[in-house]
Motif scaffolding. Structure first.
Motif, PDB file in Angstrom:
ATOM      1  N   ASN A  98       0.779  -1.433  -0.062  1.00 24.80           N
ATOM      2  CA  ASN A  98      -0.270  -0.278   0.233  1.00 24.80           C
ATOM      3  C   ASN A  98       0.907   1.577   0.057  1.00 24.80           C
ATOM      4  O   ASN A  98       1.437   1.693   0.683  1.00 24.80           O
ATOM      5  N   PRO A  99       1.782   1.327  -1.331  1.00 27.80           N
ATOM      6  CA  PRO A  99       2.704   2.369  -0.968  1.00 27.80           C
ATOM      7  C   PRO A  99       1.379   4.186  -1.003  1.00 27.80           C
ATOM      8  O   PRO A  99       0.259   3.914  -1.901  1.00 27.80           O
ATOM      9  N   PHE A 100       1.740   5.013  -0.581  1.00 27.62           N
ATOM     10  CA  PHE A 100       1.209   6.507  -0.953  1.00 27.62           C
ATOM     11  C   PHE A 100       1.064   6.301  -2.038  1.00 27.62           C
ATOM     12  O   PHE A 100       2.127   6.506  -2.867  1.00 27.62           O
ATOM     13  N   PRO A 101       0.043   7.515  -2.450  1.00 30.54           N
ATOM     14  CA  PRO A 101       0.288   7.782  -4.598  1.00 30.54           C
ATOM     15  C   PRO A 101       0.597   9.258  -4.486  1.00 30.54           C
ATOM     16  O   PRO A 101       0.625  10.148  -4.916  1.00 30.54           O
ATOM     17  N   LYS A 102       2.207   8.653  -4.210  1.00 37.22           N
ATOM     18  CA  LYS A 102       3.316  10.192  -4.477  1.00 37.22           C
ATOM     19  C   LYS A 102       4.571   9.205  -4.743  1.00 37.22           C
ATOM     20  O   LYS A 102       4.468   8.265  -4.951  1.00 37.22           O
ATOM     21  N   TYR A 110       8.136  11.029   4.411  1.00 32.14           N
ATOM     22  CA  TYR A 110       6.979  10.526   4.613  1.00 32.14           C
ATOM     23  C   TYR A 110       7.328   9.810   6.151  1.00 32.14           C
ATOM     24  O   TYR A 110       6.641  11.353   7.494  1.00 32.14           O
ATOM     25  N   THR A 150       3.081   4.316  -6.658  1.00 30.14           N
ATOM     26  CA  THR A 150       2.306   2.731  -7.520  1.00 30.14           C
ATOM     27  C   THR A 150       2.404   2.513  -8.746  1.00 30.14           C
ATOM     28  O   THR A 150       1.846   1.647  -9.058  1.00 30.14           O
TER      29      THR A 150
ATOM     30  N   SER B 324      -6.138   1.500   3.137  1.00 31.75           N
ATOM     31  CA  SER B 324      -4.671   0.637   3.491  1.00 31.75           C
ATOM     32  C   SER B 324      -4.213   1.564   3.373  1.00 31.75           C
ATOM     33  O   SER B 324      -3.343   1.794   3.932  1.00 31.75           O
ATOM     34  N   ILE B 325      -4.518   3.007   2.593  1.00 29.31           N
ATOM     35  CA  ILE B 325      -4.170   3.844   2.650  1.00 29.31           C
ATOM     36  C   ILE B 325      -3.801   4.774   4.135  1.00 29.31           C
ATOM     37  O   ILE B 325      -2.236   5.107   4.712  1.00 29.31           O
ATOM     38  N   ALA B 328      -1.770   2.463   6.091  1.00 33.93           N
ATOM     39  CA  ALA B 328       0.078   2.845   5.911  1.00 33.93           C
ATOM     40  C   ALA B 328       0.231   3.449   6.253  1.00 33.93           C
ATOM     41  O   ALA B 328       1.534   3.913   7.446  1.00 33.93           O
ATOM     42  N   HIS B 343      -2.897  12.466   3.561  1.00 33.20           N
ATOM     43  CA  HIS B 343      -3.179  11.402   2.927  1.00 33.20           C
ATOM     44  C   HIS B 343      -4.826  11.593   2.275  1.00 33.20           C
ATOM     45  O   HIS B 343      -4.793  10.998   0.926  1.00 33.20           O
ATOM     46  N   ARG B 443      -6.229  10.575  -8.558  1.00 34.16           N
ATOM     47  CA  ARG B 443      -5.338  10.027  -8.492  1.00 34.16           C
ATOM     48  C   ARG B 443      -5.814   8.430  -8.957  1.00 34.16           C
ATOM     49  O   ARG B 443      -7.277   8.487  -7.742  1.00 34.16           O
ATOM     50  N   ARG B 444      -4.799   7.805  -9.336  1.00 35.39           N
ATOM     51  CA  ARG B 444      -4.868   5.843  -9.232  1.00 35.39           C
ATOM     52  C   ARG B 444      -4.482   5.930  -7.308  1.00 35.39           C
ATOM     53  O   ARG B 444      -3.312   5.654  -7.815  1.00 35.39           O
ATOM     54  N   TRP B 445      -4.547   4.600  -7.108  1.00 35.61           N
ATOM     55  CA  TRP B 445      -3.850   4.205  -6.578  1.00 35.61           C
ATOM     56  C   TRP B 445      -4.143   2.334  -6.798  1.00 35.61           C
ATOM     57  O   TRP B 445      -4.937   1.569  -6.974  1.00 35.61           O
TER      58      TRP B 445
END
Lengths: 255, 445
Positions: A98-102, A110, A150, B324-325, B328, B343, B443-445
């Motif tokens: 679950n990486p951050f969308p960054k 972070y 991601t 999950s974000i 995380a 986030h 944004r996609r995740w």
């Protein structure tokens, strides 16, 4: 057993989800610089117990934890403990990457940023590089640190998540089925990584794969229906189980 | 049919359709047809609506102007001759009207058009607004007295109607406000280039005008009023709505109280808007003593109305951020608040913005609650600049539409449709912005 080495000690831990009694009276000691594996059939409570160790269960409204869990002798469910500080010491890697969308860089940076671990940009760069190296992914991403995390493959994402977890210099690393979404090659890479991490951290890994538990861990705990059935040296558990339920599970009769 | 009989059934070919498959396919085709019919009806209705509004309202964006050289005699406009503005103000628009009539008659002489119409009837070709325009000019430029100045005056409403095809010689013969002879003059003036139809900026900028002079009526005040209200709504509803949603979604523990609050927020979204108007009247005007017809009150009422929309859409977009974000972020030791603001919120932002803009668009088009708090009043003065302007009387775009449809002169029908076009353009623009933001920040995740 030398008490100095004990990182986590849990005594009489009970966990309830509403009316469901998910963990029943579990006692376990987790040593530092050791990989401890939790194995057991689905729904046996191994992940639930893992999430007690850094109080991730606090985020679930209906979850109630009783008993005594100590990290270096300090009760982590004490009123005075802020779970945020605890989680800085006890990092976690999840089942699904679950990486951050960054960007890759920001993913790693972070944690150090919010904990104030880096005084300057150079220091932060340093931490990012060190973490990615220890996460065994540096060579693959060093040329695209600004690319989104991601965009990596599943195995790379998971190693990124591990690098992210160790960037905050935790003392314990909890891993909840870290390889369940990965292919065999990526799994091998992550396992190799876990073995390296053992030199500095105490690692607790939940896994469905008994081979994996046998490969990476020194200690194994077998959970069944919320009970800790057996806990001991990995070699012992797999070759010479005491409890018949453990034997049935590792020989594939229950699961 | 039991399993046994199915197994013993004769072997069938894949090339022939079984009755069951045929029936299923027929049902599917029927369903598709229903869908197409439904969509066609919708599109057709929309087309009819848009065409009719566009056809009716198109005229409002053009306006007929008369260009005249007007002599400004000092002996009439400044009897004492000392150019004192206060003294000159003693001459009312009645003193100016004959000057315009004279200018028109001399123009007709110039182009050699002879008419036996009375002076007053010739003067009626130019709008009643013209005298006020002339007076304002003279009071602002007293030095222009005794010179000849070229002006562009609005033509009268009926003349404008003639230029747009709404009025013709036949209907003029039956109309007591215009005569066929006047229309002959208009034809001559058009031929001489003194009378022409041009794009009507004043429609967007001028204030409303009385029922006697539809040609001068514009949307300026309604425009400002709507703009001010939208500012109030944006600055109140967005922070309150987002804060409430974040609290409910991320922080509050599930309890009876939060359940009740949630149900009531959904209920509020379904409350008829006029009820919010009554509420605004009772609380903001009668109790809190805020002025009537003021954009601040309109904005507050619309804020109440928009809040549920914003809260519901914000909560939906917060919910759509994968857990999950959150895990995380919490896993690396972020606090709840850091998790949300670093986030979750950025990921939910496109949804929140879309919801807000759609809420604003809803508020922009809302009429009923504004009627109750007095925004339907006839307002000719522009509200001051913000923030004082929030407390000045103003109108609003949809209310202006409502207002114009109530008036007798057919020229107002055109204005009302024109105002609807302006309103629709704004709504489309806002929705386009919403779509754009969504596309851009998604944004996609």
């Amino acid at each position: 057993m030398d008490t100095d080495e004990i990182k986590f000690s849990a005594r009489g831990v009970q966990v309830y989800y509403g009316d469901t009694h998910a963990i029943k009276d579990v006692d376990v000691d987790i040593k530092s610089k050791t990989v401890t594996a939790f194995i057991g059939p689905s729904g046996c409570g191994k992940s639930t117990f893992l999430r007690c160790l850094n109080r991730m269960n606090d985020t679930i409204d209906i979850c109630r934890v009783e008993g005594d869990i100590r990290l270096d002798g300090e009760d982590i469910y004490n009123r005075k403990v802020d779970p945020v500080q605890l989680r800085a010491k006890v990092g976690m890697v999840f089942q699904k990457p679950n990486p951050f969308p960054k960007s890759i860089y920001d993913n790693i940076a972070y944690g150090p940023r919010i904990h104030g671990l880096a005084a300057s940009k150079a220091e932060l760069d340093d931490i990012v590089e060190k973490s990615l190296r220890r996460g065994a992914i540096w060579d693959e991403v060093k040329d695209r640190l600004q690319a989104p995390g991601t965009g990596l493959s599943g195995g790379q994402q998971q190693r990124l998540c591990i690098a992210r977890a160790i960037a905050t210099e935790p003392e314990v690393l909890l891993m909840d089925e870290p390889c369940s979404a990965l292919d065999p090659i990526a799994t091998a890479q992550v396992e190799e990584l876990i073995d390296e991490l053992r030199t500095q951290y105490s690692v607790v890994i939940v896994t469905h794969s008994m081979q994996q538990a046998a490969r990476v861990s020194q200690k194994t705990a077998f959970f069944h229906l919320g009970n800790l059935v057996e806990f001991g040296e990995t070699g012992h558990i797999f070759t010479n189980p005491v409890d018949h339920r453990t034997e049935s599970y590792i020989t594939g009769r229950i699961g | 049919m039991s399993d046994a009989t199915r197994h013993s059934a004769p072997r069938t070919s894949l090339y022939t359709l079984s009755p069951l498959t045929k029936r299923r396919n027929a049902t599917e085709r029927r369903f598709k047809a229903y869908g197409l019919i439904a969509i066609s009806i919708g599109v057709l209705a929309l087309l009819v609506l848009l065409t009719s509004i566009f056809n009716n309202g198109r005229g409002a964006f053009m306006q007929t102007y008369v260009t005249l050289d007007v002599l400004l005699p000092a002996e009439k406009l400044d009897k004492n001759g000392n150019r004192d503005i206060e003294e000159m103000k003693a001459v009312s628009t009645f003193g100016y009207a004959p000057l315009i009539t004279n200018a028109l008659i001399s123009r007709l002489d110039e182009i050699g058009f002879a008419t036996d119409l009375k002076k007053k009837e010739i003067g009626a070709i130019v709008s009643k607004e013209a005298a006020a325009q002339l007076r304002n000019f003279v009071l602002a430029n007293p030095d222009s007295l005794d010179t000849t100045v070229m002006f562009e005056f609005l033509a009268g409403g009926r003349i404008d109607g003639y230029m747009k095809g709404r009025v013709d010689h036949e209907s003029a013969a039956l109309d007591n406000k215009v005569s066929p002879e006047q229309l002959d003059i208009v034809d001559a003036l058009v031929a001489a280039g003194s009378l022409e139809k041009r794009f009507n900026w004043a429609f967007l900028t001028a204030p409303d005008a009385s029922g006697q002079r539809p040609e001068a009526a514009g949307l300026g005040v309604a425009f400002l009023g709507s703009l001010y209200m939208m500012i109030v709504v944006l600055f109140l509803a967005l922070p309150i709505g987002v804060a409430a949603s974040i609290y409910l979604e991320e922080f509050s523990k599930q309890s009876r109280l939060t359940d009740i609050i949630e149900v009531n927020i959904s209920n509020l979204a379904a409350v008829p808007s006029i009820v919010f108007g009554i509420l605004g009247l009772a609380i903001f005007i009668n109790f809190a003593g805020l002025p009537q017809s003021a954009p601040i009150v309109g904005g507050l009422v619309l804020t109440l109305m928009t809040l549920p929309t914003i809260i519901i859409s914000t909560r939906a977009s917060l919910k759509s951020v994968p857990p999950s974000i959150r895990d995380a972020a919490l896993g690396v030791g972020a606090s709840k608040m850091q998790t949300v603001f670093h986030h979750v919120l950025p990921l939910a932002a496109p949804g929140i913005l879309t919801g807000t803009i759609i809420g604003l668009a809803q508020a922009l088009g809302e009429t009923a609650p504004l009627l109750l708090i007095g925004m339907v009043a006839f307002v000719r003065e522009y509200p001051a600049g913000p923030p004082e302007g929030f407390f000045d009387p103003a109108s609003a775009l949809p209310v202006q539409v409502y207002n114009w449809t109530q008036r007798a002169d057919p020229a107002f029908v055109e204005r009302a449709s024109g105002a609807i076009i302006v309103l629709l353009i704004f709504l489309i623009l806002m929705n386009a912005v919403a779509v754009m933001l969504r596309r851009r920040f998604e944004r996609r995740w």
